[in-house]
Design a protein around this motif. Structure first.
Motif, PDB file in Angstrom:
ATOM      1  N   LYS A 108      16.863   0.483  19.060  1.00 33.05           N
ATOM      2  CA  LYS A 108      17.456  -0.433  18.089  1.00 33.05           C
ATOM      3  C   LYS A 108      17.984   0.360  16.892  1.00 33.05           C
ATOM      4  O   LYS A 108      19.180   0.552  16.756  1.00 33.05           O
ATOM      5  CB  LYS A 108      16.429  -1.484  17.669  1.00 33.05           C
ATOM      6  CG  LYS A 108      16.015  -2.409  18.807  1.00 33.05           C
ATOM      7  CD  LYS A 108      15.008  -3.445  18.352  1.00 33.05           C
ATOM      8  CE  LYS A 108      14.614  -4.362  19.505  1.00 33.05           C
ATOM      9  NZ  LYS A 108      13.587  -5.355  19.093  1.00 33.05           N
ATOM     10  N   SER A 109      17.105   0.802  16.042  1.00 33.60           N
ATOM     11  CA  SER A 109      17.541   1.559  14.878  1.00 33.60           C
ATOM     12  C   SER A 109      16.457   2.542  14.463  1.00 33.60           C
ATOM     13  O   SER A 109      15.266   2.212  14.491  1.00 33.60           O
ATOM     14  CB  SER A 109      17.857   0.616  13.707  1.00 33.60           C
ATOM     15  OG  SER A 109      18.383   1.342  12.613  1.00 33.60           O
ATOM     16  N   ALA A 110      16.857   3.737  14.081  1.00 33.59           N
ATOM     17  CA  ALA A 110      15.882   4.700  13.573  1.00 33.59           C
ATOM     18  C   ALA A 110      15.279   4.218  12.267  1.00 33.59           C
ATOM     19  O   ALA A 110      14.061   4.265  12.070  1.00 33.59           O
ATOM     20  CB  ALA A 110      16.540   6.061  13.388  1.00 33.59           C
ATOM     21  N   ILE A 111      16.127   3.730  11.345  1.00 35.66           N
ATOM     22  CA  ILE A 111      15.655   3.140  10.086  1.00 35.66           C
ATOM     23  C   ILE A 111      16.363   1.819   9.905  1.00 35.66           C
ATOM     24  O   ILE A 111      17.596   1.742   9.971  1.00 35.66           O
ATOM     25  CB  ILE A 111      15.946   4.063   8.883  1.00 35.66           C
ATOM     26  CG1 ILE A 111      15.194   5.397   9.035  1.00 35.66           C
ATOM     27  CG2 ILE A 111      15.550   3.382   7.570  1.00 35.66           C
ATOM     28  CD1 ILE A 111      15.532   6.407   7.949  1.00 35.66           C
ATOM     29  N   PHE A 112      15.584   0.763   9.667  1.00 37.08           N
ATOM     30  CA  PHE A 112      16.133  -0.571   9.414  1.00 37.08           C
ATOM     31  C   PHE A 112      15.651  -1.013   8.038  1.00 37.08           C
ATOM     32  O   PHE A 112      14.461  -0.921   7.727  1.00 37.08           O
ATOM     33  CB  PHE A 112      15.666  -1.563  10.471  1.00 37.08           C
ATOM     34  CG  PHE A 112      16.104  -2.981  10.211  1.00 37.08           C
ATOM     35  CD1 PHE A 112      17.324  -3.440  10.688  1.00 37.08           C
ATOM     36  CD2 PHE A 112      15.313  -3.849   9.465  1.00 37.08           C
ATOM     37  CE1 PHE A 112      17.735  -4.741  10.436  1.00 37.08           C
ATOM     38  CE2 PHE A 112      15.718  -5.145   9.212  1.00 37.08           C
ATOM     39  CZ  PHE A 112      16.931  -5.597   9.694  1.00 37.08           C
ATOM     40  N   ALA A 113      16.561  -1.518   7.205  1.00 37.88           N
ATOM     41  CA  ALA A 113      16.190  -1.931   5.851  1.00 37.88           C
ATOM     42  C   ALA A 113      16.866  -3.241   5.483  1.00 37.88           C
ATOM     43  O   ALA A 113      18.046  -3.441   5.762  1.00 37.88           O
ATOM     44  CB  ALA A 113      16.572  -0.847   4.839  1.00 37.88           C
ATOM     45  N   SER A 114      16.100  -4.142   4.846  1.00 41.78           N
ATOM     46  CA  SER A 114      16.649  -5.434   4.431  1.00 41.78           C
ATOM     47  C   SER A 114      15.769  -6.037   3.348  1.00 41.78           C
ATOM     48  O   SER A 114      14.743  -5.464   2.948  1.00 41.78           O
ATOM     49  CB  SER A 114      16.742  -6.394   5.626  1.00 41.78           C
ATOM     50  OG  SER A 114      15.450  -6.743   6.081  1.00 41.78           O
ATOM     51  N   HIS A 115      16.185  -7.206   2.834  1.00 37.48           N
ATOM     52  CA  HIS A 115      15.393  -8.019   1.912  1.00 37.48           C
ATOM     53  C   HIS A 115      14.956  -7.251   0.660  1.00 37.48           C
ATOM     54  O   HIS A 115      13.784  -7.199   0.314  1.00 37.48           O
ATOM     55  CB  HIS A 115      14.165  -8.599   2.611  1.00 37.48           C
ATOM     56  CG  HIS A 115      14.499  -9.558   3.714  1.00 37.48           C
ATOM     57  ND1 HIS A 115      14.556  -9.165   5.037  1.00 37.48           N
ATOM     58  CD2 HIS A 115      14.820 -10.872   3.696  1.00 37.48           C
ATOM     59  CE1 HIS A 115      14.883 -10.202   5.786  1.00 37.48           C
ATOM     60  NE2 HIS A 115      15.061 -11.256   4.992  1.00 37.48           N
ATOM     61  N   GLY A 116      15.914  -6.631   0.009  1.00 40.36           N
ATOM     62  CA  GLY A 116      15.636  -6.003  -1.282  1.00 40.36           C
ATOM     63  C   GLY A 116      14.920  -4.683  -1.206  1.00 40.36           C
ATOM     64  O   GLY A 116      14.418  -4.194  -2.225  1.00 40.36           O
ATOM     65  N   SER A 117      14.864  -4.060  -0.039  1.00 44.96           N
ATOM     66  CA  SER A 117      14.230  -2.748   0.062  1.00 44.96           C
ATOM     67  C   SER A 117      15.174  -1.678  -0.482  1.00 44.96           C
ATOM     68  O   SER A 117      16.369  -1.888  -0.642  1.00 44.96           O
ATOM     69  CB  SER A 117      13.839  -2.458   1.506  1.00 44.96           C
ATOM     70  OG  SER A 117      14.982  -2.492   2.339  1.00 44.96           O
ATOM     71  N   LYS A 125      11.271  -5.636  -0.415  1.00 44.59           N
ATOM     72  CA  LYS A 125      11.108  -4.885  -1.663  1.00 44.59           C
ATOM     73  C   LYS A 125      10.271  -3.622  -1.514  1.00 44.59           C
ATOM     74  O   LYS A 125       9.705  -3.129  -2.496  1.00 44.59           O
ATOM     75  CB  LYS A 125      10.532  -5.774  -2.765  1.00 44.59           C
ATOM     76  CG  LYS A 125      11.380  -6.992  -3.093  1.00 44.59           C
ATOM     77  CD  LYS A 125      10.785  -7.815  -4.222  1.00 44.59           C
ATOM     78  CE  LYS A 125      11.662  -9.024  -4.527  1.00 44.59           C
ATOM     79  NZ  LYS A 125      11.097  -9.853  -5.612  1.00 44.59           N
ATOM     80  N   SER A 126      10.199  -3.088  -0.330  1.00 38.76           N
ATOM     81  CA  SER A 126       9.538  -1.791  -0.141  1.00 38.76           C
ATOM     82  C   SER A 126      10.482  -0.673  -0.576  1.00 38.76           C
ATOM     83  O   SER A 126      11.700  -0.814  -0.533  1.00 38.76           O
ATOM     84  CB  SER A 126       9.134  -1.605   1.319  1.00 38.76           C
ATOM     85  OG  SER A 126       8.126  -2.536   1.688  1.00 38.76           O
ATOM     86  N   ALA A 127       9.903   0.447  -0.986  1.00 33.50           N
ATOM     87  CA  ALA A 127      10.715   1.558  -1.506  1.00 33.50           C
ATOM     88  C   ALA A 127      10.135   2.893  -1.051  1.00 33.50           C
ATOM     89  O   ALA A 127       9.601   3.655  -1.857  1.00 33.50           O
ATOM     90  CB  ALA A 127      10.793   1.485  -3.028  1.00 33.50           C
ATOM     91  N   ARG A 182       5.881  -5.405   3.167  1.00 37.11           N
ATOM     92  CA  ARG A 182       6.123  -5.955   1.826  1.00 37.11           C
ATOM     93  C   ARG A 182       5.667  -4.965   0.764  1.00 37.11           C
ATOM     94  O   ARG A 182       4.540  -4.492   0.789  1.00 37.11           O
ATOM     95  CB  ARG A 182       5.396  -7.287   1.648  1.00 37.11           C
ATOM     96  CG  ARG A 182       5.482  -7.880   0.241  1.00 37.11           C
ATOM     97  CD  ARG A 182       4.903  -9.280   0.171  1.00 37.11           C
ATOM     98  NE  ARG A 182       3.497  -9.337   0.510  1.00 37.11           N
ATOM     99  CZ  ARG A 182       2.491  -9.042  -0.342  1.00 37.11           C
ATOM    100  NH1 ARG A 182       2.744  -8.625  -1.554  1.00 37.11           N
ATOM    101  NH2 ARG A 182       1.235  -9.148   0.072  1.00 37.11           N
ATOM    102  N   GLU A 183       6.562  -4.631  -0.170  1.00 36.37           N
ATOM    103  CA  GLU A 183       6.235  -3.905  -1.401  1.00 36.37           C
ATOM    104  C   GLU A 183       5.375  -2.670  -1.147  1.00 36.37           C
ATOM    105  O   GLU A 183       4.374  -2.436  -1.818  1.00 36.37           O
ATOM    106  CB  GLU A 183       5.545  -4.848  -2.390  1.00 36.37           C
ATOM    107  CG  GLU A 183       6.415  -6.018  -2.796  1.00 36.37           C
ATOM    108  CD  GLU A 183       5.710  -7.031  -3.662  1.00 36.37           C
ATOM    109  OE1 GLU A 183       6.278  -7.403  -4.699  1.00 36.37           O
ATOM    110  OE2 GLU A 183       4.585  -7.440  -3.311  1.00 36.37           O
ATOM    111  N   ALA A 184       5.794  -1.866  -0.188  1.00 39.10           N
ATOM    112  CA  ALA A 184       5.096  -0.624   0.129  1.00 39.10           C
ATOM    113  C   ALA A 184       5.998   0.556  -0.199  1.00 39.10           C
ATOM    114  O   ALA A 184       7.194   0.516   0.076  1.00 39.10           O
ATOM    115  CB  ALA A 184       4.694  -0.599   1.599  1.00 39.10           C
ATOM    116  N   THR A 242       0.852  -1.189   0.000  1.00 43.54           N
ATOM    117  CA  THR A 242       0.000   0.000   0.000  1.00 43.54           C
ATOM    118  C   THR A 242       0.886   1.237   0.000  1.00 43.54           C
ATOM    119  O   THR A 242       1.821   1.324   0.784  1.00 43.54           O
ATOM    120  CB  THR A 242      -0.904   0.031   1.241  1.00 43.54           C
ATOM    121  OG1 THR A 242      -1.645  -1.184   1.339  1.00 43.54           O
ATOM    122  CG2 THR A 242      -1.892   1.206   1.157  1.00 43.54           C
ATOM    123  N   ASP A 243       0.551   2.175  -0.861  1.00 43.66           N
ATOM    124  CA  ASP A 243       1.258   3.448  -0.898  1.00 43.66           C
ATOM    125  C   ASP A 243       0.390   4.500  -0.205  1.00 43.66           C
ATOM    126  O   ASP A 243      -0.813   4.590  -0.449  1.00 43.66           O
ATOM    127  CB  ASP A 243       1.530   3.880  -2.336  1.00 43.66           C
ATOM    128  CG  ASP A 243       2.370   2.860  -3.097  1.00 43.66           C
ATOM    129  OD1 ASP A 243       3.005   2.023  -2.437  1.00 43.66           O
ATOM    130  OD2 ASP A 243       2.367   2.898  -4.336  1.00 43.66           O
TER     131      ASP A 243
END
Length: 455
Positions: free
Chosen positions: A181-190, A166-168, A143-145, A123-124
């Motif tokens: 923990k983290s302000a921004i965490f990114a993984s798995h193709g994001s 794969k979120s962007a 996922r994919e957001a 969802t965007d």
């Protein structure tokens, strides 16, 4: 102004507060909330329906499970003077977008104490000018957001924005502080741009696991434990035009992380760049000033270092455990220790004993199947080459000492001829430390070094 409710009597009994029934309610058509809204249980907004929440509304979930699920559209219309407040019990499941329609937006809202304040699958939406405090996750992109996250305040959460599968998102002009923990965490193709934000006193500002196709630019990082942490990101992301000040570690690159790092200011950090386990970023046109250690290279980390300015760092360049950076056309000025080799910087040990068996043992113990391990170097020179750089006022001493001189700004085999690793379990015997090769040097400062812009 009107309210949609399946039980008007409850509205009257509660003296103007709208109470939803204990059973999950489906809000079809167009629903508008205002005043005080008590959620006794979950609420669903299906496709084709729109829930609008007026400025100044207080939404009071009565239980942690009283989530709001959106497959239709949500419009939160708070203002600076009259924000929409979600006052929920600790651990509230929040607002959940699940393959929702385009066009949802949240403006001037306040969330606190949620397990996850906002979560989304495919969802965007837009969230702007809102506050998230004390949540386990403020925003979780499952996922994919691809939302726009702009001009918000994130404070004292576990994780501010979790960006996965794969979120962007576009994350810009926000303030992140005090994240456990983290302000921004990114993984798995994001992926996605992270620009114009301020990160203050977080455990980690930005955590990237695996490739991250995106730009991290024009941000400010102050007093974080680690500002940016890259692990297995390969040649991503682009880290440019940021200001890193008084962080314990500004940028850490581990396990085959070699991002482009250019046009940044690194000021008064404990360690500006920490490269470990084949961390080999491309470091160009940055300013390193007043750091305890500007570039720390450990366990076969070989960054490319060009056209930077190193000024007044306690140690400008540190190399240990078979790290051989490419260092050319930089200006090193007023650093008490320009280049220092650690006790494990020994090609002699690599040749006679070697780290490859240790690396294989560690990989087997971790059951790692990282294919990038096949790219690990196995042959090593006994020289850290820093020729072709300018050394400031020490240039006159270089000329007087010659290319084999032993200057106080360099620490190598001249200062510590042999090392032993038996106590560390790396085998018996003594081994020669590597040496620093600094000739030929430059007699004039390198023009065009350092960042082009001030972040």
């Amino acid at each position: 102004m009107w309210h949609r409710s399946i039980n008007l009597l409850l509205l009257l009994v509660l003296g103007g507060a709208l109470a939803l029934p204990a059973a999950a309610q489906t809000l079809t058509g167009k629903t508008r909330w205002s005043g005080v809204v008590k959620l006794q249980a979950a609420a669903d907004v299906p496709r084709g329906a729109t829930l609008t929440i007026a400025a100044g509304t207080r939404v009071l979930p009565q239980t942690a499970d009283a989530a709001i699920t959106i497959t239709g559209k949500l419009l939160v219309e708070g203002t600076q003077a009259a924000p929409v407040v979600f006052a929920a019990p600790q651990g509230w499941r929040g607002i959940q977008f699940v393959e929702g329609e385009d066009g949802s937006r949240i403006r001037h809202a306040r969330f606190s104490g949620a397990a996850t304040a906002l979560s989304t699958i495919d969802t965007d939406f837009t969230v702007a000018n809102s506050e998230f405090t004390g949540c386990d996750f403020a925003i979780k992109l499952e996922r994919e957001a691809n939302p726009l996250i702009e001009s918000n305040v994130f404070a004292d959460n576990g994780t501010g924005v979790a960006n996965e599968m794969k979120s962007a998102p576009t994350i810009r002009n926000n303030r992140f502080s005090g994240h456990k923990k983290s302000a921004i965490f990114a993984s798995h193709g994001s992926r996605g741009p992270i620009t114009g934000n301020r990160f203050v006193a977080n455990q980690q500002g930005i955590t990237l696991i695996q490739r991250y196709e995106g730009q991290i630019a024009d941000n400010q990082f102050n007093a974080n434990e680690t500002a940016i942490f890259c692990n297995q990101t390969q040649d991503t992301p682009r880290i440019e035009r940021n200001r890193f000040e008084k962080n314990r570690v500004a940028v850490a690159n581990l396990s085959f992380a070699y991002p482009l790092i250019e046009h940044n200011h690194f000021l008064d950090n404990g360690t500006a760049l920490h490269n470990d386990q084949y961390g080999a970023p491309k470091v160009e046109r940055n300013l390193f000033r007043g750091n305890d250690t500007a570039l720390y290279n450990y366990r076969k980390s070989n960054p490319v270092v060009r056209l930077n300015r190193f000024e007044g760092n306690q140690v400008a360049l540190f190399c240990d455990f078979s790290s051989y950076p490419e260092v050319k056309k930089n200006n090193f000025v007023d650093n008490p220790m320009a280049v220092k080799l650690g006790i494990y910087q020994s090609a002699d040990w690599e040749k006679r004993s070697g780290s490859k068996p240790l690396m294989q043992q560690e990989a087997a113990a971790r059951q790692t199947k990282n294919p990038l391990l096949a790219n690990a170097p196995t042959e090593f020179a006994d020289v850290v080459d820093v020729s072709g750089n300018y050394w400031g006022k020490e240039t006159a001493q270089l000329k007087a000492a010659g290319d084999k001189g032993n200057l106080a700004i360099f620490h190598d085999r001249h200062d510590q001829p042999e090392v032993s690793y038996e106590a560390a379990g790396y085998g018996p015997g003594n081994f020669r430390l590597d040496r620093i090769h600094f000739a030929p040097w430059l007699n004039e400062p390198v023009a065009g070094s350092g960042p082009a812009d001030k972040p």
